[in-house]
Scaffold this motif. Structure first.
Motif, PDB file in Angstrom:
ATOM      1  N   MET A   1       4.490   5.912  -8.251  1.00 12.97           N
ATOM      2  CA  MET A   1       3.480   5.017  -7.724  1.00 12.97           C
ATOM      3  C   MET A   1       2.103   5.621  -7.969  1.00 12.97           C
ATOM      4  O   MET A   1       1.892   6.801  -7.746  1.00 12.97           O
ATOM      5  CB  MET A   1       3.678   4.802  -6.214  1.00 12.97           C
ATOM      6  CG  MET A   1       2.581   3.945  -5.578  1.00 12.97           C
ATOM      7  SD  MET A   1       2.830   3.740  -3.797  1.00 12.97           S
ATOM      8  CE  MET A   1       4.206   2.610  -3.804  1.00 12.97           C
ATOM      9  N   THR A   2       1.181   4.814  -8.402  1.00 10.97           N
ATOM     10  CA  THR A   2      -0.160   5.295  -8.674  1.00 10.97           C
ATOM     11  C   THR A   2      -1.102   4.875  -7.580  1.00 10.97           C
ATOM     12  O   THR A   2      -0.870   3.917  -6.845  1.00 10.97           O
ATOM     13  CB  THR A   2      -0.667   4.738 -10.017  1.00 10.97           C
ATOM     14  OG1 THR A   2      -0.628   3.306  -9.961  1.00 10.97           O
ATOM     15  CG2 THR A   2       0.201   5.230 -11.161  1.00 10.97           C
ATOM     16  N   SER A   3      -2.204   5.584  -7.457  1.00  7.96           N
ATOM     17  CA  SER A   3      -3.194   5.289  -6.436  1.00  7.96           C
ATOM     18  C   SER A   3      -3.970   4.045  -6.817  1.00  7.96           C
ATOM     19  O   SER A   3      -4.317   3.824  -7.971  1.00  7.96           O
ATOM     20  CB  SER A   3      -4.145   6.480  -6.282  1.00  7.96           C
ATOM     21  OG  SER A   3      -5.184   6.165  -5.390  1.00  7.96           O
ATOM     22  N   ASN A   4      -4.270   3.175  -5.864  1.00 14.05           N
ATOM     23  CA  ASN A   4      -5.064   1.981  -6.083  1.00 14.05           C
ATOM     24  C   ASN A   4      -6.480   2.201  -5.580  1.00 14.05           C
ATOM     25  O   ASN A   4      -6.708   2.916  -4.609  1.00 14.05           O
ATOM     26  CB  ASN A   4      -4.457   0.782  -5.345  1.00 14.05           C
ATOM     27  CG  ASN A   4      -3.077   0.451  -5.861  1.00 14.05           C
ATOM     28  OD1 ASN A   4      -2.843   0.501  -7.065  1.00 14.05           O
ATOM     29  ND2 ASN A   4      -2.164   0.111  -4.964  1.00 14.05           N
ATOM     30  N   ALA A   5      -7.420   1.536  -6.207  1.00 14.28           N
ATOM     31  CA  ALA A   5      -8.817   1.663  -5.801  1.00 14.28           C
ATOM     32  C   ALA A   5      -9.040   1.040  -4.436  1.00 14.28           C
ATOM     33  O   ALA A   5      -9.821   1.519  -3.630  1.00 14.28           O
ATOM     34  CB  ALA A   5      -9.724   1.003  -6.846  1.00 14.28           C
ATOM     35  N   GLN A   6      -8.353  -0.100  -4.166  1.00 12.80           N
ATOM     36  CA  GLN A   6      -8.511  -0.777  -2.898  1.00 12.80           C
ATOM     37  C   GLN A   6      -7.521  -0.213  -1.882  1.00 12.80           C
ATOM     38  O   GLN A   6      -6.372   0.053  -2.206  1.00 12.80           O
ATOM     39  CB  GLN A   6      -8.269  -2.285  -3.069  1.00 12.80           C
ATOM     40  CG  GLN A   6      -9.278  -2.966  -3.992  1.00 12.80           C
ATOM     41  CD  GLN A   6     -10.680  -2.918  -3.432  1.00 12.80           C
ATOM     42  OE1 GLN A   6     -10.878  -3.012  -2.234  1.00 12.80           O
ATOM     43  NE2 GLN A   6     -11.651  -2.736  -4.310  1.00 12.80           N
ATOM     44  N   PRO A   7      -7.939  -0.042  -0.605  1.00 12.89           N
ATOM     45  CA  PRO A   7      -7.009   0.445   0.401  1.00 12.89           C
ATOM     46  C   PRO A   7      -5.904  -0.565   0.653  1.00 12.89           C
ATOM     47  O   PRO A   7      -6.116  -1.771   0.597  1.00 12.89           O
ATOM     48  CB  PRO A   7      -7.898   0.615   1.649  1.00 12.89           C
ATOM     49  CG  PRO A   7      -9.054  -0.310   1.432  1.00 12.89           C
ATOM     50  CD  PRO A   7      -9.280  -0.323  -0.053  1.00 12.89           C
ATOM     51  N   ALA A   8      -4.675  -0.067   0.916  1.00  7.01           N
ATOM     52  CA  ALA A   8      -3.548  -0.948   1.180  1.00  7.01           C
ATOM     53  C   ALA A   8      -3.755  -1.684   2.498  1.00  7.01           C
ATOM     54  O   ALA A   8      -4.277  -1.131   3.463  1.00  7.01           O
ATOM     55  CB  ALA A   8      -2.254  -0.134   1.235  1.00  7.01           C
ATOM     56  N   ARG A   9      -3.349  -2.938   2.518  1.00  3.69           N
ATOM     57  CA  ARG A   9      -3.448  -3.722   3.746  1.00  3.69           C
ATOM     58  C   ARG A   9      -2.472  -3.186   4.771  1.00  3.69           C
ATOM     59  O   ARG A   9      -1.320  -2.889   4.450  1.00  3.69           O
ATOM     60  CB  ARG A   9      -3.140  -5.195   3.458  1.00  3.69           C
ATOM     61  CG  ARG A   9      -3.163  -6.056   4.713  1.00  3.69           C
ATOM     62  CD  ARG A   9      -3.008  -7.513   4.368  1.00  3.69           C
ATOM     63  NE  ARG A   9      -2.984  -8.323   5.564  1.00  3.69           N
ATOM     64  CZ  ARG A   9      -2.905  -9.653   5.550  1.00  3.69           C
ATOM     65  NH1 ARG A   9      -2.846 -10.302   4.411  1.00  3.69           N
ATOM     66  NH2 ARG A   9      -2.882 -10.335   6.681  1.00  3.69           N
TER      67      ARG A   9
ATOM     68  N   HIS B   1       6.370   3.163   1.540  1.00  5.52           N
ATOM     69  CA  HIS B   1       5.986   2.152   0.546  1.00  5.52           C
ATOM     70  C   HIS B   1       4.536   1.693   0.707  1.00  5.52           C
ATOM     71  O   HIS B   1       4.000   1.023  -0.163  1.00  5.52           O
ATOM     72  CB  HIS B   1       6.940   0.955   0.591  1.00  5.52           C
ATOM     73  CG  HIS B   1       7.175   0.385   1.949  1.00  5.52           C
ATOM     74  ND1 HIS B   1       7.891   1.047   2.919  1.00  5.52           N
ATOM     75  CD2 HIS B   1       6.797  -0.789   2.511  1.00  5.52           C
ATOM     76  CE1 HIS B   1       7.952   0.307   4.013  1.00  5.52           C
ATOM     77  NE2 HIS B   1       7.290  -0.811   3.794  1.00  5.52           N
ATOM     78  N   TRP B   2       3.901   2.052   1.831  1.00  2.00           N
ATOM     79  CA  TRP B   2       2.484   1.723   2.033  1.00  2.00           C
ATOM     80  C   TRP B   2       1.567   2.859   1.581  1.00  2.00           C
ATOM     81  O   TRP B   2       0.345   2.681   1.544  1.00  2.00           O
ATOM     82  CB  TRP B   2       2.205   1.429   3.507  1.00  2.00           C
ATOM     83  CG  TRP B   2       3.000   0.322   4.105  1.00  2.00           C
ATOM     84  CD1 TRP B   2       3.945   0.426   5.085  1.00  2.00           C
ATOM     85  CD2 TRP B   2       2.939  -1.073   3.775  1.00  2.00           C
ATOM     86  NE1 TRP B   2       4.468  -0.804   5.379  1.00  2.00           N
ATOM     87  CE2 TRP B   2       3.868  -1.743   4.600  1.00  2.00           C
ATOM     88  CE3 TRP B   2       2.179  -1.815   2.864  1.00  2.00           C
ATOM     89  CZ2 TRP B   2       4.068  -3.121   4.539  1.00  2.00           C
ATOM     90  CZ3 TRP B   2       2.376  -3.186   2.806  1.00  2.00           C
ATOM     91  CH2 TRP B   2       3.307  -3.826   3.633  1.00  2.00           C
ATOM     92  N   PHE B   3       2.123   4.023   1.289  1.00  2.00           N
ATOM     93  CA  PHE B   3       1.306   5.212   1.046  1.00  2.00           C
ATOM     94  C   PHE B   3       0.784   5.269  -0.387  1.00  2.00           C
ATOM     95  O   PHE B   3       1.413   4.753  -1.322  1.00  2.00           O
ATOM     96  CB  PHE B   3       2.124   6.493   1.281  1.00  2.00           C
ATOM     97  CG  PHE B   3       2.648   6.697   2.681  1.00  2.00           C
ATOM     98  CD1 PHE B   3       2.267   5.883   3.725  1.00  2.00           C
ATOM     99  CD2 PHE B   3       3.542   7.730   2.938  1.00  2.00           C
ATOM    100  CE1 PHE B   3       2.766   6.076   5.009  1.00  2.00           C
ATOM    101  CE2 PHE B   3       4.047   7.938   4.213  1.00  2.00           C
ATOM    102  CZ  PHE B   3       3.660   7.117   5.247  1.00  2.00           C
ATOM    103  N   ASP B   4      -0.332   5.958  -0.549  1.00  2.00           N
ATOM    104  CA  ASP B   4      -0.726   6.489  -1.851  1.00  2.00           C
ATOM    105  C   ASP B   4       0.098   7.772  -2.004  1.00  2.00           C
ATOM    106  O   ASP B   4      -0.252   8.819  -1.455  1.00  2.00           O
ATOM    107  CB  ASP B   4      -2.222   6.774  -1.862  1.00  2.00           C
ATOM    108  CG  ASP B   4      -2.693   7.431  -3.150  1.00  2.00           C
ATOM    109  OD1 ASP B   4      -1.872   8.030  -3.871  1.00  2.00           O
ATOM    110  OD2 ASP B   4      -3.899   7.374  -3.431  1.00  2.00           O
ATOM    111  N   LEU B   5       1.216   7.674  -2.706  1.00  2.00           N
ATOM    112  CA  LEU B   5       2.184   8.768  -2.702  1.00  2.00           C
ATOM    113  C   LEU B   5       1.645  10.080  -3.263  1.00  2.00           C
ATOM    114  O   LEU B   5       1.917  11.141  -2.685  1.00  2.00           O
ATOM    115  CB  LEU B   5       3.455   8.349  -3.433  1.00  2.00           C
ATOM    116  CG  LEU B   5       4.364   7.398  -2.648  1.00  2.00           C
ATOM    117  CD1 LEU B   5       5.544   6.963  -3.502  1.00  2.00           C
ATOM    118  CD2 LEU B   5       4.866   8.055  -1.365  1.00  2.00           C
ATOM    119  N   PRO B   6       0.896  10.097  -4.377  1.00  2.00           N
ATOM    120  CA  PRO B   6       0.371  11.386  -4.834  1.00  2.00           C
ATOM    121  C   PRO B   6      -0.487  12.083  -3.772  1.00  2.00           C
ATOM    122  O   PRO B   6      -0.380  13.295  -3.580  1.00  2.00           O
ATOM    123  CB  PRO B   6      -0.441  11.011  -6.074  1.00  2.00           C
ATOM    124  CG  PRO B   6       0.218   9.774  -6.593  1.00  2.00           C
ATOM    125  CD  PRO B   6       0.622   9.018  -5.361  1.00  2.00           C
TER     126      PRO B   6
END
Length: 252
Positions: free
Chosen positions: A1-9, A111-116
């Motif tokens: 899983m890669t980090s997203n620019a927008q925070p997860a809801r 599954h909500w985390f920025d895993l790295p």
């Protein structure tokens, strides 16, 4: 899983009270197993702890337990325990001392985390041979009389309203990166005896149900509830519901 620019809801930010009432509880055997494989019993950290379901189970087995969740509403609905320190904090910024933790868990939350970012925090706070466990429970398994109608609702009707992260839960986190020395966990399940109102109450905690309501499709839930009520019979009759427990577990 890669980090997203927008925070997860945070889908559960407004639902701590209902979540605490209807979400299924993990069996004591899960905490016993996790404690048995940890290198010692000093400190466990439960990340994305919600209202503290797994956190509470860990408390008898560790001198201290820290429960972390980004939602103040979830933390406000956690049951106090003298061994548990609840804190509002995201998985990507763990407010825990370096090399201090024997067990790091995330139950129905990874599954909500920025895993790295989360894994970086795990390596920082973990002691040598610390254990990290990503725990999830799969799709509810009702009794056979209810199974076909429930599966249609889950897959076809409410399915399009699940966030993409739900696929990770359905797979038991099998497809995510897990860069630790992995080992096998025992077969465990959640088993409850529920009235119809409890069954429907659990569905109301689903992020997909909340999304469907926001989209003006509450009729999907109403129609399903009417159908399942007919199949259920007497509303106060208890029926068995089960969830398989899935786990990715390893050592630092």
């Amino acid at each position: 899983m890669t980090s997203n620019a927008q925070p997860a809801r945070n889908w559960f930010d407004e639902g701590g009270r209902a979540y605490a009432r209807f979400r299924p509880e993990y069996p004591r055997q899960l905490a016993e197993f996790l404690a048995s494989v940890a290198p010692d019993s000093e400190l466990a950290v439960d990340v994305g702890c919600g209202n503290g379901q797994l956190t509470q189970l860990l408390a008898p087995y560790f001198s201290r337990v820290v429960g972390l969740d980004p939602s103040a509403d979830q933390i406000a609905n956690a049951i106090p325990n003298e061994r548990i320190d609840y804190r509002v904090a995201p998985a990507e910024h763990l407010p825990v001392a370096d090399s201090s933790t024997s067990l790091i868990t995330a139950a129905q939350a990874a599954h909500w985390f920025d895993l790295p970012a989360f894994y970086g925090g795990v390596r920082r706070i973990g002691r040598p041979d610390a254990v990290v466990a990503l725990v999830s429970y799969g799709v509810l398994k009702p009794e056979p009389e209810l199974a076909a109608r429930f599966q249609k609702f889950y897959t076809d009707e409410i399915g399009p309203y699940w966030p993409p992260e739900r696929k990770l839960v359905d797979s038991g986190y099998a497809t995510i990166e897990f860069p630790f020395d992995e080992f096998a966990a025992p077969a465990l399940e959640i088993k409850l005896e529920w009235h119809l109102s409890e069954f429907i109450g659990y569905l109301l905690t689903w992020s997909a149900v909340r999304s469907a309501r926001e989209a003006g499709r509450e009729d999907l839930l109403i129609n399903f509830a009417n159908d399942i009520a007919q199949l259920w019979g007497e509303p106060n009759h208890k029926r068995t519901v089960r969830w398989p427990i899935n786990m990715r577990i390893g050592r630092l």
